[in-house]
Scaffold this motif. Structure first.
Motif, mmCIF file in Angstrom:
data_model
loop_
_atom_site.group_PDB
_atom_site.id
_atom_site.type_symbol
_atom_site.label_atom_id
_atom_site.label_comp_id
_atom_site.label_asym_id
_atom_site.label_seq_id
_atom_site.Cartn_x
_atom_site.Cartn_y
_atom_site.Cartn_z
ATOM 1 N N GLU A 1 0.836 -1.207 0.000
ATOM 2 C CA GLU A 1 0.000 0.000 0.000
ATOM 3 C C GLU A 1 0.868 1.254 0.000
ATOM 4 O O GLU A 1 0.613 2.200 0.745
ATOM 5 N N THR A 2 1.850 1.272 -0.849
ATOM 6 C CA THR A 2 2.721 2.453 -0.932
ATOM 7 C C THR A 2 1.971 3.671 -1.450
ATOM 8 O O THR A 2 2.354 4.815 -1.184
ATOM 9 N N ASN A 3 0.862 3.438 -2.183
ATOM 10 C CA ASN A 3 0.070 4.544 -2.738
ATOM 11 C C ASN A 3 -1.151 4.877 -1.886
ATOM 12 O O ASN A 3 -2.093 5.507 -2.357
ATOM 13 N N GLY A 4 -1.154 4.404 -0.631
ATOM 14 C CA GLY A 4 -2.278 4.684 0.259
ATOM 15 C C GLY A 4 -3.177 3.474 0.429
ATOM 16 O O GLY A 4 -2.984 2.422 -0.205
ATOM 17 N N PRO A 5 -4.191 3.563 1.324
ATOM 18 C CA PRO A 5 -5.108 2.455 1.585
ATOM 19 C C PRO A 5 -5.771 1.948 0.307
ATOM 20 O O PRO A 5 -6.237 2.739 -0.515
ATOM 21 N N GLN A 6 -5.790 0.645 0.154
ATOM 22 C CA GLN A 6 -6.344 0.043 -1.053
ATOM 23 C C GLN A 6 -6.905 -1.336 -0.704
ATOM 24 O O GLN A 6 -6.187 -2.185 -0.182
ATOM 25 N N LEU A 7 -8.191 -1.555 -0.963
ATOM 26 C CA LEU A 7 -8.809 -2.847 -0.713
ATOM 27 C C LEU A 7 -8.377 -3.844 -1.778
ATOM 28 O O LEU A 7 -8.106 -3.474 -2.917
ATOM 29 N N SER A 8 -8.351 -5.123 -1.394
ATOM 30 C CA SER A 8 -7.966 -6.157 -2.361
ATOM 31 C C SER A 8 -9.152 -6.533 -3.241
ATOM 32 O O SER A 8 -10.309 -6.319 -2.888
ATOM 33 N N CYS A 9 -8.848 -7.105 -4.394
ATOM 34 C CA CYS A 9 -9.885 -7.569 -5.324
ATOM 35 C C CYS A 9 -9.528 -8.986 -5.777
ATOM 36 O O CYS A 9 -8.491 -9.536 -5.409
ATOM 37 N N LYS A 10 -10.390 -9.585 -6.597
ATOM 38 C CA LYS A 10 -10.240 -10.997 -6.971
ATOM 39 C C LYS A 10 -8.912 -11.290 -7.640
ATOM 40 O O LYS A 10 -8.228 -12.251 -7.328
ATOM 41 N N GLU A 11 -8.533 -10.495 -8.598
ATOM 42 C CA GLU A 11 -7.293 -10.744 -9.355
ATOM 43 C C GLU A 11 -6.212 -9.746 -8.958
ATOM 44 O O GLU A 11 -5.472 -9.246 -9.795
ATOM 45 N N ASP A 12 -6.114 -9.499 -7.685
ATOM 46 C CA ASP A 12 -5.159 -8.510 -7.191
ATOM 47 C C ASP A 12 -3.722 -9.000 -7.414
ATOM 48 O O ASP A 12 -3.326 -10.056 -6.885
ATOM 49 N N PRO A 13 -2.915 -8.264 -8.186
ATOM 50 C CA PRO A 13 -1.538 -8.704 -8.481
ATOM 51 C C PRO A 13 -0.612 -8.639 -7.264
ATOM 52 O O PRO A 13 0.493 -9.202 -7.298
ATOM 53 N N ARG A 14 -1.051 -7.965 -6.205
ATOM 54 C CA ARG A 14 -0.201 -7.841 -5.018
ATOM 55 C C ARG A 14 -0.184 -9.120 -4.190
ATOM 56 O O ARG A 14 0.672 -9.300 -3.329
ATOM 57 N N ILE A 15 -1.167 -10.012 -4.408
ATOM 58 C CA ILE A 15 -1.275 -11.240 -3.626
ATOM 59 C C ILE A 15 -0.249 -12.263 -4.112
ATOM 60 O O ILE A 15 -0.134 -12.517 -5.314
ATOM 61 N N THR A 16 0.500 -12.841 -3.175
ATOM 62 C CA THR A 16 1.510 -13.846 -3.514
ATOM 63 C C THR A 16 0.823 -15.186 -3.836
ATOM 64 O O THR A 16 -0.333 -15.404 -3.455
ATOM 65 N N PRO A 17 1.516 -16.111 -4.520
ATOM 66 C CA PRO A 17 0.923 -17.429 -4.831
ATOM 67 C C PRO A 17 0.449 -18.169 -3.580
ATOM 68 O O PRO A 17 -0.664 -18.704 -3.556
ATOM 69 N N TRP A 18 1.287 -18.211 -2.539
ATOM 70 C CA TRP A 18 0.859 -18.871 -1.306
ATOM 71 C C TRP A 18 -0.225 -18.042 -0.602
ATOM 72 O O TRP A 18 -1.139 -18.594 0.002
ATOM 73 N N GLY A 19 -0.121 -16.751 -0.742
ATOM 74 C CA GLY A 19 -1.147 -15.883 -0.164
ATOM 75 C C GLY A 19 -2.512 -16.155 -0.761
ATOM 76 O O GLY A 19 -3.541 -16.118 -0.061
ATOM 77 N N ARG A 20 -2.566 -16.442 -2.037
ATOM 78 C CA ARG A 20 -3.844 -16.732 -2.698
ATOM 79 C C ARG A 20 -4.463 -18.020 -2.148
ATOM 80 O O ARG A 20 -5.677 -18.103 -1.952
ATOM 81 N N ILE A 21 -3.609 -19.013 -1.878
ATOM 82 C CA ILE A 21 -4.100 -20.271 -1.283
ATOM 83 C C ILE A 21 -4.590 -20.021 0.144
ATOM 84 O O ILE A 21 -5.648 -20.505 0.546
ATOM 85 N N MET A 22 -3.813 -19.246 0.903
ATOM 86 C CA MET A 22 -4.219 -18.942 2.279
ATOM 87 C C MET A 22 -5.558 -18.225 2.320
ATOM 88 O O MET A 22 -6.422 -18.543 3.150
#
Length: 477
Positions: A351-372
């Motif tokens: 969130e270097t650009n300020g508060p941001q909610l996640s979405c379905k295809e969020d590129p910030r989510i790691t591969p293991w993070g997506r499983i978690m």
């Protein structure tokens, strides 16, 4: 902001209660210890067992006392330490004594060697009776002394009247003209309209408009607010309650005919009949049961899922650079801020650009993070938040202050959710799921408000059951 003087006064009163609770706990344990030595062991071994203050007695007294104080603390007995109903305190003490005696019986007494099972029952009822009677006797003395000091004007509470016209004037006159003190130290009043002159300003200081309540309450260390508006001003009451939602004050209102007929007006030992607006949807007993449920389930989950917990720590560290745990400030019970703990499921500095909610295809989510996220494994560390008392297992999801301000602009009643602790899961999460923007947060809000009006252990278990199904089906985001 609670003043230092007010904190000291409450701490001193709380110390009195804790001291007498410790005394009653030691005395009731002594009775149980004596009974077991004098009757049970004498009958069992056919010898007279000496009643000595040995290491066994001291250890037992310490453990029993620690458990009793923990029960009182968890159940919230030491909150609102001055304004007590002696009748309510009677039933509260009995419920606590019954629960604690059953717990201690199964933990420490049930494995005693006895000649017959009647000795178990006698030990239990002797312990319960003495503990309840001694505890309530001391509490009755303290509560009676406190009520006496209140009526003599030795103890009072900074009070603000919301309202400025005839109803407010009538209420002030009735409370002031009594033969005894009602415990109100009237600091001033605020108006709900923008008139130049007010009827009440002849008797009290005018502190401003109700829209500035946050500042007024803090500057004057207000402990109680009485809403005494006119009939034509009733449309402002909900706005007033929304503004008071996160404030640590007791809220009362002058009743109308409907309030009286519906039984909302309580009989008080002193003062005028007023409707008290509850700042929590759970009774003390209900809150205690919910807290015990939270602690027990959290400990079980952390033990049972410890292999997954440890594996996730390793996989988070291997999946991308950054910390294993993600901590973020959220707003919880009564508007208090705390740091929520999760396994980090996104890249570092997401969130270097300020508060941001996640979405379905969020590129910030790691591969293991997506499983978690799919199986909600990233939420596991929040059970530590639950044990610390910052969260509950079931309750509205906590949000960041940034998003709360945006929600309140469109839905001021959102702050009602701060009446209870936020949760790991909620009815809103079950029925709606994760929100990707403020509008979706508001859509989910209606489900959490329904839960707020129906908080109980059975509904918590129901929501937990549905959550388990969602996790097993991998329907997390």
């Amino acid at each position: 902001m609670i003043s230092t003087q007010r904190k000291k006064r409450e701490a001193k009163q709380r110390a009195f209660y804790i001291t007498f609770d410790i005394i009653s706990s030691i005395l009731s344990y002594s009775v149980l210890f004596f009974y077991r030595k004098k009757y049970i062991e004498t009958k069992l071994f056919d010898i007279k067992s000496p009643f000595d203050f040995d290491i066994n007695f001291l250890f037992g007294a310490f453990v029993f006392t620690a458990l009793w104080i923990s029960i009182y603390q968890i159940s919230g007995f030491y909150n609102d330490i001055f304004r007590r109903s002696r009748l309510k305190e009677f039933f509260q003490t009995f419920n606590q004594s019954l629960f604690g005696s059953i717990l201690l019986f199964f933990l420490f007494i049930l494995d005693d060697i006895v000649t017959n099972y009647k000795d178990y029952y006698k030990s239990f009822f002797i312990f319960l009776s003495y503990h309840f009677l001694l505890t309530y006797l001391f509490r009755f003395i303290l509560s009676s002394r406190t009520n006496f000091l209140i009526q003599k004007g030795k103890i009072s509470f900074n009070t603000l009247i919301i309202g400025s016209n005839q109803n407010a004037v009538d209420l002030y006159n009735k409370l002031r003209n009594k033969n005894f003190s009602t415990g109100h130290n009237f600091v001033g009043f605020v108006s709900v309209d923008n008139n130049i002159k007010f009827l009440l300003e002849k008797k009290l200081n005018y502190l401003g408009n109700y829209t500035d309540l946050d500042k007024i309450l803090s500057e004057n260390d207000i402990e109680e607010v009485i809403i005494a508006v006119e009939s034509k001003e009733h449309n402002k009451v909900q706005n007033i309650l929304n503004l008071l939602e996160d404030e640590n004050v007791k809220i009362k209102m002058i009743p109308d005919t409907y309030d009286i007929l519906s039984g909302k007006v309580k009989l008080e030992s002193y003062g005028e009949p007023l409707v008290e607006i509850p700042n929590r949807p759970l009774s003390v007993t209900g809150a205690f049961i919910k807290r015990v449920f939270d602690i027990v389930v959290s400990i079980i989950v952390l033990i049972v899922f410890s292999p997954i917990f440890l594996a996730s720590m390793v996989l988070v560290k291997l999946s991308s650079k950054g910390d294993i745990f993600f901590r973020q400030e959220r707003v919880g019970y009564k508007g208090k801020k705390f740091n929520i703990i999760k396994f980090r499921s996104m890249v570092a500095d997401a969130e270097t650009n300020g508060p941001q909610l996640s979405c379905k295809e969020d590129p910030r989510i790691t591969p293991w993070g997506r499983i978690m996220r799919k199986y909600r494994i990233d939420e596991l560390p929040q059970f530590f938040n639950v044990i610390k008392g910052e969260m509950s297992i079931v309750g509205p999801r906590p949000e960041r202050e940034y998003y709360i301000k945006k929600i309140v602009e469109k839905a001021p009643y959102y702050k009602q959710l701060h009446k209870i602790k936020p949760g790991i899961t909620s009815w809103g999460m079950v029925k709606f799921g994760y929100a990707e923007n403020v509008d979706e947060m508001i859509q989910r809000l209606k489900y959490d408000l329904v839960y707020l009006e129906n908080v109980n252990l059975l509904n918590d278990i129901k929501i937990l059951f549905y959550t388990i199904l969602i996790v097993l089906q991998g329907r997390g985001k």
